[in-house]
Structures are given as structure tokens and as C-alpha cells.
Design a protein around this motif. Structure first.
Motif, PDB file in Angstrom:
ATOM      1  N   THR A  30       0.860  -1.177   0.000  1.00 23.89           N
ATOM      2  CA  THR A  30       0.000   0.000   0.000  1.00 23.89           C
ATOM      3  C   THR A  30       0.900   1.232   0.000  1.00 23.89           C
ATOM      4  O   THR A  30       2.120   1.114  -0.030  1.00 23.89           O
ATOM      5  CB  THR A  30      -0.950  -0.007   1.221  1.00 23.89           C
ATOM      6  OG1 THR A  30      -1.896   1.042   1.082  1.00 23.89           O
ATOM      7  CG2 THR A  30      -0.202   0.183   2.533  1.00 23.89           C
ATOM      8  N   ARG A  38      -7.953   7.993  -0.887  1.00 21.97           N
ATOM      9  CA  ARG A  38      -9.224   7.261  -0.833  1.00 21.97           C
ATOM     10  C   ARG A  38      -9.977   7.480   0.467  1.00 21.97           C
ATOM     11  O   ARG A  38     -11.192   7.285   0.506  1.00 21.97           O
ATOM     12  CB  ARG A  38      -8.988   5.755  -0.983  1.00 21.97           C
ATOM     13  CG  ARG A  38      -8.302   5.342  -2.261  1.00 21.97           C
ATOM     14  CD  ARG A  38      -9.247   5.416  -3.431  1.00 21.97           C
ATOM     15  NE  ARG A  38      -8.536   5.108  -4.659  1.00 21.97           N
ATOM     16  CZ  ARG A  38      -8.946   4.216  -5.548  1.00 21.97           C
ATOM     17  NH1 ARG A  38     -10.059   3.568  -5.361  1.00 21.97           N
ATOM     18  NH2 ARG A  38      -8.247   4.004  -6.637  1.00 21.97           N
ATOM     19  N   CYS A 114     -20.039   0.543  14.305  1.00 28.11           N
ATOM     20  CA  CYS A 114     -19.666   1.968  14.254  1.00 28.11           C
ATOM     21  C   CYS A 114     -20.799   2.897  14.668  1.00 28.11           C
ATOM     22  O   CYS A 114     -20.567   4.074  14.931  1.00 28.11           O
ATOM     23  CB  CYS A 114     -19.186   2.335  12.852  1.00 28.11           C
ATOM     24  SG  CYS A 114     -17.665   1.508  12.414  1.00 28.11           S
ATOM     25  N   ARG A 153      -4.896  -5.491   3.008  1.00 23.39           N
ATOM     26  CA  ARG A 153      -4.723  -4.037   2.846  1.00 23.39           C
ATOM     27  C   ARG A 153      -6.048  -3.313   2.608  1.00 23.39           C
ATOM     28  O   ARG A 153      -6.127  -2.094   2.761  1.00 23.39           O
ATOM     29  CB  ARG A 153      -3.774  -3.752   1.679  1.00 23.39           C
ATOM     30  CG  ARG A 153      -4.330  -4.149   0.319  1.00 23.39           C
ATOM     31  CD  ARG A 153      -3.408  -3.760  -0.809  1.00 23.39           C
ATOM     32  NE  ARG A 153      -4.040  -4.073  -2.099  1.00 23.39           N
ATOM     33  CZ  ARG A 153      -3.541  -3.733  -3.267  1.00 23.39           C
ATOM     34  NH1 ARG A 153      -2.395  -3.082  -3.322  1.00 23.39           N
ATOM     35  NH2 ARG A 153      -4.180  -4.044  -4.375  1.00 23.39           N
ATOM     36  N   GLY A 216     -16.182  -2.769   0.899  1.00 22.10           N
ATOM     37  CA  GLY A 216     -16.049  -1.326   1.109  1.00 22.10           C
ATOM     38  C   GLY A 216     -16.939  -0.494   0.206  1.00 22.10           C
ATOM     39  O   GLY A 216     -17.574   0.474   0.651  1.00 22.10           O
ATOM     40  N   ASN A 254     -14.741   7.665   6.395  1.00 25.29           N
ATOM     41  CA  ASN A 254     -14.105   8.019   5.131  1.00 25.29           C
ATOM     42  C   ASN A 254     -14.298   9.512   4.895  1.00 25.29           C
ATOM     43  O   ASN A 254     -15.412  10.023   5.028  1.00 25.29           O
ATOM     44  CB  ASN A 254     -14.731   7.212   3.978  1.00 25.29           C
ATOM     45  CG  ASN A 254     -14.015   7.448   2.668  1.00 25.29           C
ATOM     46  OD1 ASN A 254     -13.867   8.588   2.223  1.00 25.29           O
ATOM     47  ND2 ASN A 254     -13.553   6.376   2.063  1.00 25.29           N
ATOM     48  N   GLY A 313     -21.649  -1.699  10.834  1.00 22.61           N
ATOM     49  CA  GLY A 313     -22.059  -3.079  10.596  1.00 22.61           C
ATOM     50  C   GLY A 313     -23.434  -3.354  11.174  1.00 22.61           C
ATOM     51  O   GLY A 313     -23.819  -2.827  12.220  1.00 22.61           O
TER      52      GLY A 313
HETATM   53  N1  ACO Z   1      -3.526   0.223  -0.746  1.00 24.38           N
HETATM   54  C1  ACO Z   1      -3.396   0.168  -2.081  1.00 24.38           C
HETATM   55  N2  ACO Z   1      -4.340  -0.314  -2.898  1.00 24.38           N
HETATM   56  C2  ACO Z   1      -5.472  -0.770  -2.314  1.00 24.38           C
HETATM   57  C3  ACO Z   1      -5.668  -0.755  -0.936  1.00 24.38           C
HETATM   58  C4  ACO Z   1      -4.635  -0.236  -0.128  1.00 24.38           C
HETATM   59  N3  ACO Z   1      -4.718  -0.165   1.210  1.00 24.38           N
HETATM   60  N4  ACO Z   1      -6.877  -1.260  -0.656  1.00 24.38           N
HETATM   61  C5  ACO Z   1      -7.441  -1.587  -1.836  1.00 24.38           C
HETATM   62  N5  ACO Z   1      -6.586  -1.296  -2.838  1.00 24.38           N
HETATM   63  C6  ACO Z   1      -6.802  -1.482  -4.268  1.00 24.38           C
HETATM   64  C7  ACO Z   1      -7.843  -2.529  -4.551  1.00 24.38           C
HETATM   65  O1  ACO Z   1      -7.255  -3.826  -4.536  1.00 24.38           O
HETATM   66  C8  ACO Z   1      -8.311  -2.120  -5.920  1.00 24.38           C
HETATM   67  O2  ACO Z   1      -7.361  -2.567  -6.864  1.00 24.38           O
HETATM   68  P1  ACO Z   1      -7.867  -3.150  -8.293  1.00 24.38           P
HETATM   69  O3  ACO Z   1      -8.606  -2.012  -8.929  1.00 24.38           O
HETATM   70  O4  ACO Z   1      -6.585  -3.518  -8.938  1.00 24.38           O
HETATM   71  O5  ACO Z   1      -8.748  -4.293  -7.931  1.00 24.38           O
HETATM   72  C9  ACO Z   1      -8.241  -0.605  -5.892  1.00 24.38           C
HETATM   73  O6  ACO Z   1      -7.343  -0.283  -4.813  1.00 24.38           O
HETATM   74  C10 ACO Z   1      -9.570   0.074  -5.670  1.00 24.38           C
HETATM   75  O7  ACO Z   1     -10.230  -0.551  -4.574  1.00 24.38           O
HETATM   76  P2  ACO Z   1     -11.694  -0.148  -4.136  1.00 24.38           P
HETATM   77  O8  ACO Z   1     -12.120  -1.013  -2.998  1.00 24.38           O
HETATM   78  O9  ACO Z   1     -12.584  -0.058  -5.339  1.00 24.38           O
HETATM   79  O10 ACO Z   1     -11.427   1.337  -3.614  1.00 24.38           O
HETATM   80  P3  ACO Z   1     -12.491   2.389  -3.155  1.00 24.38           P
HETATM   81  O11 ACO Z   1     -12.280   3.642  -3.879  1.00 24.38           O
HETATM   82  O12 ACO Z   1     -13.882   1.821  -3.101  1.00 24.38           O
HETATM   83  O13 ACO Z   1     -12.056   2.663  -1.663  1.00 24.38           O
HETATM   84  C11 ACO Z   1     -12.600   2.164   0.628  1.00 24.38           C
HETATM   85  C12 ACO Z   1     -12.073   1.624  -0.707  1.00 24.38           C
HETATM   86  C13 ACO Z   1     -11.678   3.242   1.111  1.00 24.38           C
HETATM   87  C14 ACO Z   1     -12.635   1.029   1.626  1.00 24.38           C
HETATM   88  C15 ACO Z   1     -14.009   2.768   0.428  1.00 24.38           C
HETATM   89  O14 ACO Z   1     -14.816   1.862  -0.277  1.00 24.38           O
HETATM   90  C16 ACO Z   1     -14.685   3.098   1.711  1.00 24.38           C
HETATM   91  O15 ACO Z   1     -14.264   3.966   2.456  1.00 24.38           O
HETATM   92  N6  ACO Z   1     -15.821   2.447   2.015  1.00 24.38           N
HETATM   93  C17 ACO Z   1     -16.573   2.722   3.205  1.00 24.38           C
HETATM   94  C18 ACO Z   1     -15.885   2.107   4.365  1.00 24.38           C
HETATM   95  C19 ACO Z   1     -16.706   2.328   5.588  1.00 24.38           C
HETATM   96  O16 ACO Z   1     -17.461   3.245   5.726  1.00 24.38           O
HETATM   97  N7  ACO Z   1     -16.546   1.450   6.507  1.00 24.38           N
HETATM   98  C20 ACO Z   1     -17.315   1.589   7.682  1.00 24.38           C
HETATM   99  C21 ACO Z   1     -16.782   0.655   8.585  1.00 24.38           C
HETATM  100  S1  ACO Z   1     -17.715   0.906   9.985  1.00 24.38           S
HETATM  101  C22 ACO Z   1     -17.933  -0.462  10.918  1.00 24.38           C
HETATM  102  O17 ACO Z   1     -19.038  -0.714  11.304  1.00 24.38           O
HETATM  103  C23 ACO Z   1     -16.781  -1.350  11.215  1.00 24.38           C
END
Ligand code: ACO
Length: 324
Positions: A30, A38, A114, A153, A216, A254, A313
Motif C-alpha cells: 500500500t 481514498r 460503528c 490491505r 467497502g 471516510n 455493521g
Molecule cells: N492500498 C493500495 N491499494 C489498495 C488498498 C490499499 N490499502 N486497498 C485496496 N486497494 C486497491 C484494490 O485492490 C483495488 O485494486 P484493483 O482495482 O486492482 O482491484 C483498488 O485499490 C480500488 O479498490 P476499491 O475497494 O474499489 O477502492 P475504493 O475507492 O472503493 O475505496 C474504501 C475503498 C476506502 C474502503 C471505500 O470503499 C470506503 O471507504 N468504504 C466505506 C468504508 C466504511 O465506511 N466502513 C465503515 C466501517 S464501519 C464499521 O461498522 C466497522
């Protein structure tokens, strides 16, 4: 005689160890750039061996009581929101109760991921209104570092550890948007989406305690839609225009979701409390930690109207509107 809950004090605790994105990138595929762009996260606090949910919750509770000018003898209930309790039982809330030297009333944990702090605040508000409690500590405390797959990651970069607490006490008269106190809370859940964000196991499962799994993109979509509706609901229920809101203190999952909610309320960016850059997502602790920071540095002051919202969740989500 009608009663309502007044938010008398707020406090927080963050673990001593800070882990930056660059630290993670040393052992994970990463980069600081990916994580920052992101999510808005630059670093997170990670609990050491002695920093358990109970220990951090106790410190946050002490800080909240100090700010309220209240002693442990004024606490007759402790409601602790966590997905990472020290033990399945006794409830971490009872550990906190003992550590604070409180020997009366009741204490229990609450599980809503959360959204836990909003849920706990709503329960406390209801119990105060009903006359079942008069001085309630509402705490969110999490050690997600212990339920993360540190090789994944897509999840491990998003979370941090910490605890936040508020002390509520009963005041005479009904809750109204103009008087200090919890004005309203609204809770929601939709269990049909339980499999887009969950812990892949439990203490009740023989093989493994489990680690966090998340779709995500799906969570992101639900968050934007449901939180926007929750904001509308809170305003409509109180016949308030969005211009009445002084501060948005959102759950910190986020940066893009936070910004979207700020825009929805028409709030200037400096009226939205953001900690995700330094704390990452501390789940049930994120809102009280953000509140503690903004009250502590004097941004949020008595008389201000604060809107809090969270999704997590379950799915679970909800809002709380509080006049400070
Ligand atoms: N570093 C580098 N690359 C990464 C990482 C990382 N840490 N994580 C994912 N990638 C890659 C993926 O593998 C993917 O690669 P690919 O295109 O080759 O397959 C690419 O980055 C894009 O991944 P996406 O998952 O599409 O990225 P997105 O823009 O959707 O962002 C994120 C992901 C940040 C998780 C976003 O979807 C998000 O914030 N979602 C909401 C999360 C949230 O609110 N969670 C609440 C949790 S609360 C609870 O109750 C626990």
C-alpha cells in the motif's frame, strides 16, 4: 414532571503508539498516497498490551466526569458501546464501573459496530427521560487492531483504536431544540445487509475469534444514502432548517462520506469536525473522540447545536441532535 438529558462533559483517550501510513507501507502493498486519497487517513493510534477497551474507556470516562465537574457518586448507569470488549463477559462496562469506584446502579455493553455510540446515547437518553437513571456515562471504546487481518490491505489501513465518553445528567422539563440537552435521536437497522461488514467469527465459535471483513464499495453506497436520509429525518422531526445546525460531528469512516454530509447540510468545511486524518476509523469511539477534541479546543461551545450521525455493521445507522 418531564425530564431530559443534558450533556455535561466529554472526554477521550488515544493509545500512545502512532502508526503512520508509511509505517504500514513498509510491510504491506500500500502507500501513503493511496490511503490519503481514498480515505483521508494519515495515521492511527494502536493500543499497546495494557491498553484494553476497559482501560481506555475508564480514562475517557474519567476525563468526561472531570469536564462535567462530577464525581463517580453521580454515576448511576454506564452504557459502553464496543465490538471489541475485553471479555465476552463480564461486560466491559462493569470493568469500567469497578475501575471508577462506582458501586451502585447498573452497567452493560451495547453492540452496534460503528453506530454504537449513537445507539448508546439514544438508550441513555430514553432511560433518563423515563426516570430509570439520572447520571449516565455513555462510552465508545474499541481496539479494532486486535480484530484486523494485518495482511488485508483493503481493511487494516482503515481503522484505529481509542475511546470517547460523555456524561449525561437529568434535567427538569421536556427536551426542546432551544434548551441544552439531547434534542432527539433516531436509530435504524437493516439486517439484510449484515454480510457487507462483519466479523468473520466470535468468541462463541470454536475455531477463531474472527477478523473484520468488508465490502467497502457497498458500505460506501449505503452510507451516503442512509446518512443523508438520517440527517433529513433529524431536521424534519424537530422542524429545523439545516441552517440551525452549528456543527456536524460525524462518524469518521471516510473523508469523502464526511464531506458529502457536510455539503448536504450546507455547512462550511470548518463546521465539520474531522479527526479521521489522525485517528482513522475508531468505530464506536470516533464520535465522542471528535466531540471531545472540538469541545476541548473551544470550537464547540455551550449553546451550539451539534448533529451527530453514524453508519456501521448490521447495517445499523442513526443520528443524535444535541444542544450543548
Ligand atoms: N492500498 C493500495 N491499494 C489498495 C488498498 C490499499 N490499502 N486497498 C485496496 N486497494 C486497491 C484494490 O485492490 C483495488 O485494486 P484493483 O482495482 O486492482 O482491484 C483498488 O485499490 C480500488 O479498490 P476499491 O475497494 O474499489 O477502492 P475504493 O475507492 O472503493 O475505496 C474504501 C475503498 C476506502 C474502503 C471505500 O470503499 C470506503 O471507504 N468504504 C466505506 C468504508 C466504511 O465506511 N466502513 C465503515 C466501517 S464501519 C464499521 O461498522 C466497522
Amino acid at each position: 414532571m418531564a425530564r431530559h438529558a443534558v450533556l455535561a462533559g466529554v472526554g477521550g483517550y488515544l493509545p500512545k503508539l502512532i502508526v503512520t501510513n508509511d509505517d504500514l507501507a513498509r510491510s504491506l502493498d500500500t502507500s501513503d498516497e493511496w490511503i490519503r486519497e481514498r480515505t483521508g487517513i494519515r495515521q492511527r493510534h494502536i493500543a499497546g498490551a495494557d491498553e484494553t477497551a476497559a482501560m481506555m474507556a475508564t480514562e475517557a470516562a474519567r476525563a468526561a466526569l472531570r469536564r462535567a465537574g462530577a464525581g463517580p457518586d453521580e454515576v448511576d448507569a454506564i452504557i459502553l458501546a464496543t465490538s471489541t470488549p475485553d471479555q465476552a463477559f463480564p461486560a466491559t462496562a462493569t470493568r469500567v464501573q469497578a475501575a471508577l469506584g462506582v458501586a451502585r446502579g447498573f452497567a452493560f455493553d451495547l453492540s452496534a459496530a460503528c453506530s454504537g455510540f449513537i445507539y448508546a446515547l439514544a438508550v441513555a437518553d430514553g432511560m433518563i427521560r423515563a426516570g430509570q437513571a439520572s447520571g449516565v456515562l455513555v462510552i465508545g471504546a474499541e481496539v479494532y487492531s486486535r480484530i484486523l487481518d494485518w495482511q488485508d490491505r483493503t481493511t487494516c489501513v482503515l481503522f484505529g483504536d481509542g475511546a470517547g465518553a460523555v456524561f449525561l445528567h437529568a434535567a427538569e422539563g421536556p427536551a426542546t431544540p432551544d434548551a441544552p440537552g439531547v434534542v432527539s435521536t433516531h436509530l435504524h437497522a437493516d439486517g439484510r445487509h449484515g454480510d457487507i461488514l462483519y466479523i468473520d467469527g466470535a468468541v462463541g465459535q470454536r475455531e477463531r475469534p474472527g477478523t473484520l471483513a468488508m465490502n467497502g464499495a457497498a458500505v460506501f453506497r449505503h452510507a451516503v444514502v442512509n446518512l443523508a436520509a438520517a440527517v433529513e429525518e433529524a431536521l424534519a422531526a424537530n422542524r429545523l432548517d439545516r441552517s440551525a445546525v452549528d456543527w456536524l460531528v460525524p462518524h469518521q469512516a471516510n473523508r469523502r462520506i464526511i464531506d458529502a454530509m457536510g455539503k448536504k447540510l450546507g455547512l462550511a468545511p470548518e463546521r465539520v469536525v474531522v479527526t479521521i486524518d489522525r485517528h482513522a476509523n475508531t468505530s464506536a469511539a470516533s464520535i465522542p473522540l471528535a466531540l471531545a477534541e472540538a469541545v476541548g479546543d473551544g470550537r464547540i461551545r455551550p449553546g451550539h447545536l451539534v448533529l451527530m450521525e453514524a453508519l456501521g455493521g448490521g447495517l445499523t445507522w442513526g443520528s443524535a441532535l444535541v444542544r450543548m
